[in-house]
Design a protein around this motif. Sequence first.
Motif: not given
Length: 278
Positions: A194-210
């Motif tokens: 809700q702060t707009g400052l948190a990012f969930d990060i992953g690697e594109k084309l490896f969505e199984e690890h998202f």
Amino acid sequence: MQSRYSLLSRNKKKKWPYFVSGSIAVVLIGFIVIWVGMNDWNIDKSIAALGISNKVEETVIEEKVAGPVTEEKVEETPVVGQPLEKVEEIDMSGAKGYEGHETLPEVPTYVEGVLIASKKYPLPSTYAPGESKEAREAFERMAAEAALSGYDLVAFSSYRSFDYQVQLYERYVNNDGQEEADRYSARPGYSEHQTGLAFDIGEKLFEEHFARVSFGETEAGKWVAANAHKYGFVMRYPNGKEKITGYMYEPWHFRYIGEDLAPKVYEAGITLEEYFDL
């Protein structure tokens, strides 16, 4: 020679499918307009009311990832229609931060200029800044640097509104009960997203690890863990800090706190709770 009637009949037959499809289209459009109107002309609210999850609100790869949840935890990103797997039992007695902090404040909490959102320091329900432009720019710079090493990073979830968190959290409680939901998802008003400052990060084309613990074991995940602080991000819920943060290990969840502070927290190997003695 065909009669005029036969030609007209054939034309009518040809037009019939168009008439039917046109009628269906009109009915669907009418339904959509009425439904959106019933939900205060709010598209997100209308979609959520239909039970369609928009759990990934900010994504570069066209929204919706997931897969089965990790054996430990997935915050805010389970697969709709699939139950959470049983997570390992961990003593969370030291992280029951909600107790005594159940009332949302009128203003957000800042400590030494840093916005805090946790189980002990909630946000007002009206706090709605949207995604931080500064944090987004920092992420893009980090992603550009990661690309030089062969990692195509994507922020698959960032800002989430209070109203959306209400629906998200209630869904988890209905699925797993409140005690279990509190281990992997924030209550409305308490989410860092809700702060707009948190990012969930992953690697594109490896969505199984998202949104999975397995991301921390990937080369891309290791790169982010080792370099995010250079761009103002820290891993908000590190491994082994569950009693302190109140949440299980999330190697994908990073919080932007600025390029001056992030290296200090990272090098100290501690959480924001420990750094600010929250």
